[in-house]
Scaffold this motif. Structure first.
Motif, short mmCIF file in Angstrom:
data_model
loop_
_atom_site.label_atom_id
_atom_site.label_comp_id
_atom_site.label_asym_id
_atom_site.label_seq_id
_atom_site.Cartn_x
_atom_site.Cartn_y
_atom_site.Cartn_z
N VAL A 69 0.82 -1.22 0.00
CA VAL A 69 0.00 0.00 0.00
C VAL A 69 0.85 1.27 0.00
CG1 VAL A 69 -1.99 -1.07 1.10
CG2 VAL A 69 -0.18 -0.12 2.53
N ARG A 70 2.06 1.21 0.49
CA ARG A 70 2.91 2.40 0.53
C ARG A 70 4.38 1.99 0.39
NH1 ARG A 70 0.75 6.94 3.23
NH2 ARG A 70 2.75 7.94 2.80
N SER A 71 5.17 2.95 -0.06
CA SER A 71 6.63 2.77 -0.09
C SER A 71 7.27 4.08 0.32
CB SER A 71 7.13 2.37 -1.48
OG SER A 71 6.68 1.08 -1.84
N SER A 72 8.37 3.99 1.03
CA SER A 72 9.13 5.19 1.39
C SER A 72 10.55 5.04 0.89
CB SER A 72 9.12 5.42 2.90
OG SER A 72 9.83 4.39 3.57
N ARG A 73 11.12 6.15 0.46
CA ARG A 73 12.48 6.14 -0.06
C ARG A 73 13.28 7.24 0.62
NH1 ARG A 73 9.28 4.10 -3.98
NH2 ARG A 73 10.17 2.43 -5.27
N THR A 74 14.42 6.86 1.18
CA THR A 74 15.26 7.81 1.89
C THR A 74 16.73 7.54 1.58
OG1 THR A 74 15.33 6.37 3.84
CG2 THR A 74 13.63 8.09 3.80
N HIS A 75 17.58 8.47 1.97
CA HIS A 75 19.03 8.32 1.88
C HIS A 75 19.48 8.09 0.43
CE1 HIS A 75 18.54 6.73 6.23
NE2 HIS A 75 18.64 8.06 6.22
N PHE A 76 18.97 8.93 -0.48
CA PHE A 76 19.37 8.81 -1.89
C PHE A 76 20.81 9.28 -2.05
CE2 PHE A 76 20.02 10.47 -6.14
CZ PHE A 76 19.49 9.46 -6.94
N LYS A 77 21.56 8.53 -2.86
CA LYS A 77 22.95 8.87 -3.11
C LYS A 77 23.28 8.56 -4.57
CE LYS A 77 27.70 7.57 -1.81
NZ LYS A 77 28.53 6.68 -0.96
N ALA A 78 23.82 9.56 -5.27
CA ALA A 78 24.23 9.39 -6.66
C ALA A 78 25.75 9.47 -6.75
CB ALA A 78 23.59 10.44 -7.55
N THR A 79 26.35 8.54 -7.49
CA THR A 79 27.79 8.52 -7.70
C THR A 79 28.07 8.39 -9.19
OG1 THR A 79 28.13 7.42 -5.56
CG2 THR A 79 29.96 7.38 -7.12
N LYS A 80 28.96 9.21 -9.71
CA LYS A 80 29.31 9.17 -11.12
C LYS A 80 30.82 8.99 -11.24
CE LYS A 80 27.94 11.55 -15.39
NZ LYS A 80 27.06 10.46 -15.85
N LYS A 81 31.24 8.06 -12.11
CA LYS A 81 32.66 7.72 -12.22
C LYS A 81 33.23 8.11 -13.57
CE LYS A 81 32.33 3.79 -9.02
NZ LYS A 81 32.59 2.34 -8.83
N VAL A 82 34.54 8.26 -13.60
CA VAL A 82 35.27 8.52 -14.84
C VAL A 82 36.68 7.98 -14.65
CG1 VAL A 82 35.92 10.83 -14.02
CG2 VAL A 82 36.03 10.31 -16.46
N THR A 83 37.25 7.40 -15.70
CA THR A 83 38.61 6.87 -15.66
C THR A 83 39.52 7.80 -16.45
OG1 THR A 83 37.84 4.60 -15.44
CG2 THR A 83 40.10 4.92 -16.17
N VAL A 84 40.50 8.40 -15.76
CA VAL A 84 41.40 9.36 -16.40
C VAL A 84 42.70 8.66 -16.80
CG1 VAL A 84 40.39 11.26 -15.11
CG2 VAL A 84 42.38 10.10 -14.19
N LEU A 85 43.27 9.14 -17.90
CA LEU A 85 44.50 8.54 -18.44
C LEU A 85 45.70 9.47 -18.34
CD1 LEU A 85 43.09 6.85 -21.68
CD2 LEU A 85 43.42 5.82 -19.42
N GLU A 86 45.47 10.75 -18.10
CA GLU A 86 46.58 11.71 -18.06
C GLU A 86 47.09 11.94 -16.65
OE1 GLU A 86 46.59 15.39 -20.11
OE2 GLU A 86 45.27 14.68 -21.73
N ASP A 87 48.39 12.20 -16.59
CA ASP A 87 49.03 12.66 -15.35
C ASP A 87 49.34 14.14 -15.56
OD1 ASP A 87 50.44 13.01 -13.00
OD2 ASP A 87 52.30 12.19 -13.83
N ASN A 88 48.49 15.01 -15.04
CA ASN A 88 48.68 16.44 -15.20
C ASN A 88 48.26 17.14 -13.90
OD1 ASN A 88 45.79 16.88 -15.25
ND2 ASN A 88 45.78 16.24 -17.39
N PRO A 89 48.49 18.42 -13.76
CA PRO A 89 48.16 19.10 -12.50
C PRO A 89 46.71 18.93 -12.06
CG PRO A 89 49.57 20.50 -13.83
CD PRO A 89 49.21 19.33 -14.69
N THR A 90 45.78 18.90 -13.01
CA THR A 90 44.36 18.76 -12.66
C THR A 90 44.07 17.37 -12.11
OG1 THR A 90 43.72 20.38 -14.35
CG2 THR A 90 42.01 18.90 -13.54
N THR A 91 44.59 16.33 -12.77
CA THR A 91 44.33 14.98 -12.28
C THR A 91 45.04 14.73 -10.95
OG1 THR A 91 46.16 14.05 -13.59
CG2 THR A 91 43.96 14.05 -14.58
N ARG A 92 46.25 15.27 -10.81
CA ARG A 92 46.96 15.07 -9.55
C ARG A 92 46.24 15.75 -8.38
NH1 ARG A 92 51.56 15.60 -12.93
NH2 ARG A 92 51.81 17.82 -12.42
N ALA A 93 45.61 16.90 -8.66
CA ALA A 93 44.87 17.59 -7.61
C ALA A 93 43.63 16.81 -7.19
CB ALA A 93 44.46 18.99 -8.09
N LEU A 94 43.07 16.01 -8.12
CA LEU A 94 41.93 15.17 -7.78
C LEU A 94 42.35 13.90 -7.06
CD1 LEU A 94 39.94 15.48 -11.15
CD2 LEU A 94 39.35 16.54 -8.96
#
Length: 262
Positions: A69-94
């Motif tokens: 008769v009912r459903s509740s949804r809590t604690h939603f979490k979204a995660t997005k991934k990416v695979t980097v190939l470069e070694d540069n200042p931006t990737t090192r900072a991440l």
């Protein structure tokens, strides 16, 4: 063969952008380049793509006899991934946030803005998802360096939504197909107090195609008089006798429906 092959996408090119300051402005649209404050991460692993996961706690409630008769949804979490190939200042900072050129410190990720862009060159379409709030980026798995393979590092961004909107907004979405207009159907609606009715929002794009955006996360619904008629996700509830104008806004275009409650 059923379906429209022009709507099938092959994302042949993509980029991942980050901005250290949450005040960094977004590009005006998908046809506008990322400006000052945004840094491109560089080469990405196309086979890994931009996988996105969504987690939430769901509780189902049943009536005597076993019917849900009912459903509740809590604690939603979204995660997005990416695979980097470069070694540069931006990737090192991440990978090693807070570190310098001379010292690697224990990583303490800080909130940043992220943008994922994919392109279908044959269709001439650019699609972007930009964090509406912020993201916390961490390394997902090992940091491996060897002599036979390209260095590949997978980064996972936990998406923190913009909670100033209702519902909370995860991403700002941009597409090179501009929205020419937005129409609500029906244009007028009559309800009684306590009655719930539905409204459909249809966007007409710059190529004259149409899209049902009623439940799209970027569609914002509002009522001019919530005490008379409230709206959420296209469903209008008659609250008390009177009139209200229901407005839906999607990608800069708006449509209205006049509601009378008796």
């Amino acid at each position: 063969m059923a379906g429209d092959t022009s709507n099938a996408r092959l994302w042949a090119n993509a980029d991942f952008w980050v901005a250290d300051s949450l005040a960094t402005p977004n590009p005006a649209d998908a046809n506008t380049a990322f400006g000052a404050g945004w840094n491109m991460v560089g080469l990405l692993d196309g086979d890994d793509g931009f996988p996105e996961s969504r987690d939430e706690d769901t509780n189902d409630y049943f009536a005597w006899g076993g019917d849900i008769v009912r459903s509740s949804r809590t604690h939603f979490k979204a995660t997005k991934k990416v695979t980097v190939l470069e070694d540069n200042p931006t990737t090192r900072a991440l990978i090693w946030p807070g570190s310098t050129s001379t010292a690697i410190v224990v990583p303490r990720p800080v909130p940043i803005k992220c943008a994922w862009e994919t392109r279908d060159p044959d269709a001439g379409i650019v699609y972007r998802k930009i964090t509406a709030g912020h993201a916390i980026v961490t390394v997902d798995g090992d940091v491996d360096q060897n002599e036979t393979d390209l260095q590949k590092i997978t980064l996972a961004a936990v998406i923190y939504p913009d909670t100033s909107t209702s519902p909370a907004t995860l991403y700002v979405q941009q597409t090179s197909l501009a929205v020419a207009s937005l129409a609500l159907a029906p244009a007028t609606k009559a309800l009684t107090v306590g009655q719930i009715g539905s409204i459909v929002a249809t966007a007409t794009l710059s190529d004259s195609s149409t899209r049902d955006v009623t439940l799209h996360p970027s569609t914002v619904w509002a009522s001019s008089a919530p005490a008379k008629a409230g709206v959420q996700y296209g469903y209008v509830t008659g609250a008390s006798a009177g009139t209200a104008t229901i407005t839906a806004t999607y990608m800069g275009q708006s449509g209205t429906c006049a509601v009378t409650v008796s």
